[in-house]
Design an enzyme around this catalytic site. Structure first.
Site, PDB file in Angstrom:
ATOM      1  N   SER A 177     -20.645   8.720  30.351  1.00 14.93           N
ATOM      2  CA  SER A 177     -19.295   9.000  29.871  1.00 14.93           C
ATOM      3  C   SER A 177     -18.646  10.081  30.747  1.00 14.93           C
ATOM      4  CB  SER A 177     -19.327   9.396  28.395  1.00 14.93           C
ATOM      5  OG  SER A 177     -18.020   9.468  27.873  1.00 14.93           O
TER       6      SER A 177
ATOM      7  N   ASP B 133     -18.269  -2.011  25.926  1.00 18.95           N
ATOM      8  CA  ASP B 133     -17.498  -0.766  25.879  1.00 18.95           C
ATOM      9  C   ASP B 133     -16.106  -1.004  26.446  1.00 18.95           C
ATOM     10  OD1 ASP B 133     -16.670   1.945  25.941  1.00 18.95           O
ATOM     11  OD2 ASP B 133     -17.494   2.183  27.956  1.00 18.95           O
TER      12      ASP B 133
ATOM     13  N   HIS C 217     -20.730   2.220  24.824  1.00 19.42           N
ATOM     14  CA  HIS C 217     -20.301   3.245  25.774  1.00 19.42           C
ATOM     15  C   HIS C 217     -21.467   4.108  26.252  1.00 19.42           C
ATOM     16  CE1 HIS C 217     -17.648   6.013  27.757  1.00 19.42           C
ATOM     17  NE2 HIS C 217     -17.976   7.013  26.980  1.00 19.42           N
TER      18      HIS C 217
END
Length: 471
Positions: free
Chosen positions: A179, A390, A448
């Site tokens: 991320s 994601d 994610h």
């Protein structure tokens, strides 16, 4: 020879750059919620960075459960910015997890994670930047941070940590994260590389880096969400074509006078606003409290981790929401017996939150594509992986910047498997400058933070990559 070097390496702790020795490390043998002695070596501690060591970065270090002396060393950078290292430790790549089925709001029980990356590597889980997790500043001024300053702090931290742990200086090092951490990873890796080239001690055995669903260029990452939504059948061909033509393929910060583009984006938002952006198959949780800042459900939100950071509970007649599991970390990390076991300094962090949304943080590096290029040109290996469910940082955004690098296709798109089942798809790229490879892999069904959703597959991916085996 290695034993003969140890006294010299210890001497470096006091010699170089005026570094002060790190705080005495604390070995943690027991943790509240876990029955018995921990079956792995856990160390926690603080290391001072910045002017006069005013910033105190907290870390968790877990030795490899395989062969600590020979296995690689990973430094894990969580996202946010501002999400605690416990995000990686408990929910992704660490050795423990929470027993969610038995969690009733009291101190949660801990269970072993059979797919921890500590099966194949030593891992430092770092609370960064200052204000994240249990890291703190001795002054109010010290709480201001940015992409560049936190990268410098992380580099100083790593040098000090290695000087205090000379037995790991020769271990292969890989900078890892996902991320927003995926943005800081190449920045830190390049800082290490430049430090080595300048002869700064200790010379760090950097071999490469890994990033998962990485933030790379915010605008370009966000721009690929609409094409991704079209691929996943979340919007129709007609809706996509209307937006593509009227917006000319630019969906971020559209011209406020372009009414047709704004209307096309509005229609798309109506189709996608109730889709979980971090795992499209997951539910959207009902909230008890209002959404925190940055938690809007619009289709083009800012790239901030943990938009569902509020307390939320589903009714008994509804299936549980994935985000409910994050509540366990807040209960656990704010328990006084836990803080005592972790050796947290009293009064430094009154209220622990998994992701601190109130950081004084400057996003001063827009794109890190050039960092990836510089690392490739220097010959460092890279693993870039994406959970393919994601939307927040879709895999097609990641592939787009990879294909802009000065690399050539070495192995074209194909499936990779675990136990005979397709675990995702992969491509391999080779640097045109050095003998270095960038491996891209999707994780089928992953969200994610891919290891959070597909832990078995992600451990096998990492095991093969660290062993230089193809996926």
């Amino acid at each position: 020879m290695w034993l003969a070097m140890k006294p010299f390496l210890h001497f470096l702790v006091f010699l170089f750059v005026g570094f002060k020795s790190a705080d005495p490390q604390s070995i943690v043998e027991n943790l509240p919620g876990y029955d018995g002695t921990l079956p792995f070596k856990l160390e926690t501690g603080y290391i001072g960075v910045g002017e006069n060591d005013e910033v105190q970065l907290f870390y968790y270090f877990v030795e490899s459960e395989n062969d600590p002396a020979r296995d690689p060393l990973l430094i894990w950078l969580s996202g946010g910015p501002g999400c605690s290292a416990l995000t990686g430790f408990f929910y992704e790549t660490g050795p423990l997890g929470f027993d969610f089925e038995k969690f009733d709001g009291s101190l949660p029980s801990l269970v072993l994670n059979p797919y921890s990356w500590t099966k194949v590597a030593n891992i430092i889980f770092l609370d960064y930047p200052v204000g994240a997790g249990f890291s703190y500043s001795k002054s109010t001024r010290g709480y201001s941070s940015s992409d560049t300053s936190s990268t410098q702090h992380n580099y100083t931290f790593l040098r000090k940590w290695l000087l205090a742990h000379p037995e790991f200086i020769m271990n292969r090092l890989y900078v890892s994260g996902d991320s927003y951490g995926g943005k800081i990873v190449p920045m830190l890796a390049l800082e290490i590389a430049k430090g080595n080239e300048a002869g700064l001690e200790p010379i760090i055995s950097l071999k490469g880096y890994t990033v998962g669903n990485p933030v790379t260029n915010e605008d370009e990452d966000i721009n690929e969400r609409i094409p991704y939504a079209h691929r996943l059948a979340l919007i129709s061909d007609k809706q996509f074509e209307r937006a593509r033509i009227s917006c000319k393929g630019e969906y971020v910060n559209p011209d406020p006078n372009n009414v047709e583009c704004l209307f096309a984006l509005y229609i798309i938002n109506q189709c996608t606003k109730f889709v979980n952006h971090y795992q499209i198959l997951n539910l959207i949780c009902k909230e008890i409290q209002t959404l925190p800042e940055g938690g809007s459900r619009i289709f083009l939100p800012s790239l901030v981790d943990d938009p569902i950071g509020f307390l939320s509970l589903s009714s008994q007649n509804e299936p549980p929401c994935h985000e409910h599991t994050y509540l366990a970390s807040n209960v656990w990390a704010n328990d006084e017996t836990v803080r005592e076991a972790l050796h947290i300094r009293e009064g430094t962090v009154p209220d622990w939150t998994r992701c601190n949304k109130s950081l004084s943080y400057e996003y001063d590096i827009k794109s890190v594509v050039e960092y990836h290029q510089n690392l490739s040109d220097r010959g460092f290996q890279a693993l870039v992986y994406s959970g393919d469910h994601d939307i927040s940082v879709p895999y097609i955004a990641t592939l787009k910047w990879i294909r802009k690098l000065n690399v050539s296709m070495y192995d074209e798109w194909r499936a990779w498997t675990v136990d005979g089942q397709v675990a995702g798809y992969t491509e391999l790229y080779k640097s045109k400058i050095k003998e270095a490879y960038l491996m891209f892999a999707t994780v089928k069904g992953g969200g994610h933070t891919a290891p959070e959703y597909k832990p078995r597959e992600c451990l096998e991916m990492m095991r093969r990559w660290l062993s230089l085996f193809p996926l």
